[in-house]
Design an enzyme around this catalytic site. Sequence first.
Site, PDB file in Angstrom:
ATOM      1  N   CYS A  23       0.758  -1.376  -0.080  1.00 43.16           N
ATOM      2  CA  CYS A  23      -0.157   0.634   0.018  1.00 43.16           C
ATOM      3  C   CYS A  23       0.855   1.396  -0.204  1.00 43.16           C
ATOM      4  CB  CYS A  23      -1.069  -0.428   1.433  1.00 43.16           C
ATOM      5  SG  CYS A  23      -1.869  -1.338   1.593  1.00 43.16           S
ATOM      6  N   CYS A 262      11.741  -1.416   7.351  1.00 40.16           N
ATOM      7  CA  CYS A 262      12.490  -2.515   6.343  1.00 40.16           C
ATOM      8  C   CYS A 262      12.839  -1.750   5.976  1.00 40.16           C
ATOM      9  CB  CYS A 262      10.799  -2.702   5.641  1.00 40.16           C
ATOM     10  SG  CYS A 262      11.196  -3.432   3.939  1.00 40.16           S
ATOM     11  N   TYR A 268      14.490  -2.286  -2.719  1.00 35.61           N
ATOM     12  CA  TYR A 268      13.371  -2.619  -3.970  1.00 35.61           C
ATOM     13  C   TYR A 268      11.862  -1.712  -4.001  1.00 35.61           C
ATOM     14  CZ  TYR A 268      10.090  -4.380  -7.288  1.00 35.61           C
ATOM     15  OH  TYR A 268       8.967  -4.739  -8.093  1.00 35.61           O
ATOM     16  N   SER A 309      14.257  -1.787 -12.183  1.00 34.58           N
ATOM     17  CA  SER A 309      14.825  -1.834 -10.357  1.00 34.58           C
ATOM     18  C   SER A 309      16.440  -2.372 -10.684  1.00 34.58           C
ATOM     19  CB  SER A 309      14.143  -2.847  -9.927  1.00 34.58           C
ATOM     20  OG  SER A 309      14.108  -4.261 -10.264  1.00 34.58           O
ATOM     21  N   ASP A 371      20.344  -8.272 -10.779  1.00 34.30           N
ATOM     22  CA  ASP A 371      18.802  -7.464 -10.324  1.00 34.30           C
ATOM     23  C   ASP A 371      18.941  -7.589  -8.698  1.00 34.30           C
ATOM     24  OD1 ASP A 371      16.438  -7.461 -10.524  1.00 34.30           O
ATOM     25  OD2 ASP A 371      15.977  -9.699 -11.600  1.00 34.30           O
ATOM     26  N   CYS A 408       7.338 -12.412   4.539  1.00 35.67           N
ATOM     27  CA  CYS A 408       7.476 -10.856   5.112  1.00 35.67           C
ATOM     28  C   CYS A 408       5.965 -11.092   5.772  1.00 35.67           C
ATOM     29  CB  CYS A 408       7.419  -9.832   4.387  1.00 35.67           C
ATOM     30  SG  CYS A 408       7.027  -8.030   5.544  1.00 35.67           S
ATOM     31  N   CYS A 465      14.485  -4.086  10.296  1.00 37.21           N
ATOM     32  CA  CYS A 465      13.606  -5.773   9.990  1.00 37.21           C
ATOM     33  C   CYS A 465      14.688  -6.220   8.949  1.00 37.21           C
ATOM     34  CB  CYS A 465      12.284  -4.996  10.075  1.00 37.21           C
ATOM     35  SG  CYS A 465      11.605  -6.949   9.548  1.00 37.21           S
ATOM     36  N   CYS A 468      12.797 -11.057   6.260  1.00 37.56           N
ATOM     37  CA  CYS A 468      12.790 -12.190   4.557  1.00 37.56           C
ATOM     38  C   CYS A 468      14.125 -12.618   4.519  1.00 37.56           C
ATOM     39  CB  CYS A 468      12.211 -10.805   3.457  1.00 37.56           C
ATOM     40  SG  CYS A 468      13.660  -9.744   3.355  1.00 37.56           S
TER      41      CYS A 468
END
Length: 492
Positions: A23, A262, A268, A309, A371, A408, A465, A468
């Site tokens: 979001c 995060c 990204y 990216s 990448d 995540c 954080c 992941c």
Amino acid sequence: MDETAFPQHPFDARDDDKLREECGVFGVIGVADAANFVALGLHALQHRGQEAGGIVTHDPEAGFSSARRFGYVRDTFTSQKVMETLPGSIGIGHVRYSTAGSKGATQIRDVQPFFGEFAMGGAAIAHNGNIVNADELRKELIERGSIFQSSSDSECIIHLMARSLQRNIPERMKDALRRVEGAFSVVAMTRTKLIGCRDALGVRPLVIGKLGEGYVLSSETCALDIIGAELIREVEPGEMVVITDKGIESAKPFNQKRPRFCIFEHVYFSRPDSIIGGRSVYETRRQIGVELAKEAPVDADLVCPVPDSGTPAAIGYSQESGIPYAMGIIRNQYMGRTFIEPSEQIRNMGVRLKLNVNRALIRGKRVILVDDSVVRGTTSRKIKEMILDAGAAEVHFRIASPPTAWPCFYGVDTPQREKLLAATMSEEEMRDHLAVDSLKFISLDGLYRAVGEANGRDPAQPAYCDACFSGEYPVVPTDQIAKGFELVEAAE
């Protein structure tokens, strides 16, 4: 409240092999035609959610007005007819890509902002993040008589506010958010107040801007730029700001903790033209490429990004290694939704619809592809095949993040753990699976150095954080554990 909606948008041949932020939130107060500014802000935040968007405004004569739409902001909140239904000098908005709630945003009722009418007046709320105890809260609230209108975890906040005994909206929000576990950056509004709040860990971003005599709240600074607003500062972890025509009031209503922003926002999620923690996202990503070149050098002829990216990291890798940078893969800038029916054949063409190899440049060359991440590996294999089909002599992957081995639960759409390539394979096994000449990921310490932690990651007190990558969750994912998810004491 006027509520309008378009049908669900057509098939989108987007890449399903990336982690997806859920979001973007945006709000403005003290400007004429607030909805137009909100729409522009949401357009700048479109990368954070492409499925649907919503705007709520308030005008003293018209009251609260709202519109919810499936699809891109440019296609839905640009018509004069729609924007005329959203009068007022205060408004908030939200762009969505679903995790909690119905997958694919199939229900307009799941599209935020959510609205509630309380004894002291109405309030709307837009939430970026994920509530990890939402199932528990939802069950409790339903048993006590709450009637939910959506399947979104964010609606729990509205119901918790409704049950609070506090006498104003900000205090009710504090009550509600104290019950919430997980990650949240919230933008909310009443008739006269714009409210912003971050959880105590500050997992998801939120910034404050100044626009003339008015103020702005946004997930990222790039959305301030598009409307000509000046960045004031970030909303601090655990802070609530209440903005009125008298200025900004700040409070710290939650138990303070060591922040854990995060780290994947740097890799990204955020746009490269945004500023995070005083640092340019672009410069951080370029520095990731520099660290990657130091950690994983290889003899090659060209450094090529996987657009878009991977571009800043590829530039950094080229600068550090001395290997020429080249646009070996060209992105179709006009790729978006397609009218073509989603047959299996068309789905398999998804990568080629977006990316094409610069054959004249690639033929006969040893190519380093940079990448941002490898999730399932499906896209990486297709890109490798395209590069080899174009006549490349060798293909070497360099990845600007550590192996993504854990899902995540804080507002990012992550596959189940068994579908993450790094959860079941070593780096060498992934290289064999992708069938490339070499595959190297930046180390977790290297990533920390790139974001400004000179000594790398402190295992005792990580500054970010990074669940992941590490499997170390700063907030226990209660609902997921109830469904059988297993934590480990140390990352595998």
